[in-house]
Design a protein around this motif. Structure first.
Motif, PDB file in Angstrom:
ATOM      1  N   SER A   1       0.831  -1.205   0.000  1.00 35.45           N
ATOM      2  CA  SER A   1       0.000   0.000   0.000  1.00 35.45           C
ATOM      3  C   SER A   1       0.866   1.257   0.000  1.00 35.45           C
ATOM      4  CB  SER A   1      -0.918  -0.012   1.227  1.00 35.45           C
ATOM      5  OG  SER A   1      -1.586   1.221   1.373  1.00 35.45           O
TER       6      SER A   1
ATOM      7  N   GLN B   1      -7.258  -2.319   2.427  1.00 39.10           N
ATOM      8  CA  GLN B   1      -8.318  -3.219   2.859  1.00 39.10           C
ATOM      9  C   GLN B   1      -7.754  -4.578   3.244  1.00 39.10           C
ATOM     10  OE1 GLN B   1     -11.418  -2.684   3.550  1.00 39.10           O
ATOM     11  NE2 GLN B   1     -11.923  -4.833   3.959  1.00 39.10           N
TER      12      GLN B   1
ATOM     13  N   ALA C   1      -6.529   2.775  -6.823  1.00 33.14           N
ATOM     14  CA  ALA C   1      -7.276   1.535  -6.581  1.00 33.14           C
ATOM     15  C   ALA C   1      -6.390   0.504  -5.879  1.00 33.14           C
ATOM     16  CB  ALA C   1      -7.801   0.978  -7.901  1.00 33.14           C
ATOM     17  N   GLU C   2      -5.112   0.422  -6.287  1.00 31.75           N
ATOM     18  CA  GLU C   2      -4.185  -0.498  -5.630  1.00 31.75           C
ATOM     19  C   GLU C   2      -4.017  -0.159  -4.159  1.00 31.75           C
ATOM     20  OE1 GLU C   2      -0.385  -1.092  -7.452  1.00 31.75           O
ATOM     21  OE2 GLU C   2      -1.231  -1.179  -9.479  1.00 31.75           O
TER      22      GLU C   2
ATOM     23  N   ASP D   1      -7.090  -1.288  -2.283  1.00 32.80           N
ATOM     24  CA  ASP D   1      -7.129  -2.742  -2.159  1.00 32.80           C
ATOM     25  C   ASP D   1      -6.147  -3.235  -1.107  1.00 32.80           C
ATOM     26  OD1 ASP D   1      -9.050  -2.882  -4.102  1.00 32.80           O
ATOM     27  OD2 ASP D   1      -7.675  -3.466  -5.729  1.00 32.80           O
ATOM     28  N   GLN D   2      -4.940  -2.705  -1.105  1.00 37.97           N
ATOM     29  CA  GLN D   2      -3.916  -3.152  -0.158  1.00 37.97           C
ATOM     30  C   GLN D   2      -4.239  -2.695   1.269  1.00 37.97           C
ATOM     31  OE1 GLN D   2      -1.698  -5.338  -0.717  1.00 37.97           O
ATOM     32  NE2 GLN D   2      -1.992  -5.433  -2.934  1.00 37.97           N
TER      33      GLN D   2
END
Length: 422
Positions: A44, A89, A82-83, A86-87
């Motif tokens: 992240s 989360q 977005a990455e 996602d990371q």
């Protein structure tokens, strides 16, 4: 709860400590979750740095009129954003999994706790008073009709009692005497806490998630307390105290509730093991350097109650296999019950060190200006009121069926010295 950094630094020591609790290879699943969590955090942070760099280039491309570069970089920023999400989360999910796993593991043992697998390996460290021989000693429920199990069963089911008359007054006198002693002589602060608490309070002292089946929960989510350890200890939950505030010492007399799901068939006769009972509890919040001394102080407070009542007892140190989930060291006090011709537990005094404090995030700020540290928490029965009633009745029984009232209780009983129970 345990500190994952300590486990990470010395997994072998942690595994050895958990092995004393009957848990093998405890560190491996924790370290795997920790590694996955840290990898997600690193990914992240990397994506965030790349997103920031691309964002700067977007502005430069816009200013130079390079539309192709502008669109490419803007797409890259969106992708990196977005990455990052996602990371982050993934990191939150792994963190939640790790905490959930840590919540299920018991406290480590103090070095002086004797190794053993059951109560047979506990070590007696003190015995006070000699049991008076009583010919044909009766159990408490055979001494009086004022402890009524039949009516209680009709009202509520098994493991309940309805107490009447002078026996009810004796029960109340015991609780009042205990409170007065702890406040006036032992320096504890009396508290009247709620007996309904939230999930986080039960988690904070270690009742959840492990002991959910032994507790009662209302339909709207509150839990009935198994002991006032829960609300008293949680008084400092989420707090950062000043070092000068320590120690904090509390006492409370409350109703307590336990489903006894894990005690099927045990002590089904009489009042010894009930779904609803009363207890005078002691809780101390201390500096880490003083908690071991505080445990001995609390033990002496509980022993003093029995000595004032003239009840023979013995004190034992629990072994590793019999020590409770949240405790680092526990002393049990067992009172003599002539009707059973044996000693039975009437108090447990436990030092939890920082185990509960980590779950509650309860800290103190050192007076020298150092960074906040976790407090140590201790709890102990001071003592179980119903079991004290049993002990007073059985030890005070006379050949004619009457019961001698301990001298320290007579002022609470309107001067009554002997109860005619039959």
């Amino acid at each position: 709860m345990h500190d994952i950094r300590t486990i990470r630094d010395n997994p072998e020591a942690f595994d050895a400590a958990m092995a004393l609790r009957g848990i093998s290879n405890a560190s491996a699943p924790l370290l795997a979750l920790d590694e996955a969590r840290r990898a997600a955090i690193h990914a992240s942070e990397t994506a965030k740095a790349q997103q920031n760099a691309a964002s700067k280039q977007v502005g430069q491309a816009k200013a130079s009129g390079d539309d192709a570069a502008f669109e490419r970089l803007r797409a890259e920023v969106a992708q990196k954003k977005a990455e990052v999400a996602d990371q982050e989360q993934a990191a939150r999910e792994k963190d939640a999994e790790l905490i959930a796993q840590l919540m299920t593991l018991p406290n480590t043992m103090a070095p002086d706790v004797p190794e053993g697998t059951s109560e047979d390996d506990n070590v007696e460290i003190k015995r006070h008073g000699d049991p008076t021989p009583i010919a044909n000693a009766k159990e408490h429920y055979d001494l009086t009709a004022d402890i009524d199990f039949e009516t209680a069963a009709r009202l509520s089911g098994s493991r309940f009692a309805l107490i009447r008359g002078q026996i009810a007054r004796l029960h109340r006198a015991l609780a009042q005497f205990m409170l007065d002693t702890h406040v006036d002589q032992n320096g504890l602060t009396e508290v009247i806490p709620p007996v309904l608490v939230k999930d986080e309070a039960m988690r904070g002292t270690g009742q959840l998630p492990k002991f959910a089946e032994d507790s009662y929960q209302t339909t709207n989510g509150w839990w009935l307390i198994p002991t006032s350890e829960v609300p008293l200890t949680n008084i400092v939950a989420g707090e950062t105290l000043s070092e000068s505030d320590l120690p904090k010492r509390f006492t409370a007399h409350t109703l307590c509730f336990r489903s006894e799901a894990g005690s099927a068939g045990k002590d089904t006769a009489g009042m010894l093991r009930q779904h609803q009972f009363e207890k005078v509890e002691m809780v101390s919040i201390t500096h880490p350097d003083t908690s071991d001394d505080e445990q001995l102080r609390m033990l002496a407070c509980a022993e003093g109650i029995l000595e004032a009542l003239g009840l023979p007892y013995r004190t034992i140190k629990l072994c590793t296999g019999d020590t409770g989930f949240g405790a680092r060291r526990t002393f049990d006090i067992e009172v003599w019950l002539p009707g059973q011709n044996r000693y039975r537990e009437i108090s447990s005094v436990s030092n939890c060190w920082d185990f509960q404090a980590r779950r509650m995030n309860a800290r103190f700020k050192p007076s020298d200006g150092g960074k906040p540290q976790f407090v140590h928490t201790l709890n102990g029965s001071g003592v179980a009121v119903g079991r004290a009633l049993i002990a007073v009745m059985e030890n005070g029984q006379q050949p004619d069926g009457s019961v001698v009232v301990p001298e320290v209780l007579r002022g609470y009983m309107g001067g009554v010295e002997v109860l005619a129970t039959s």
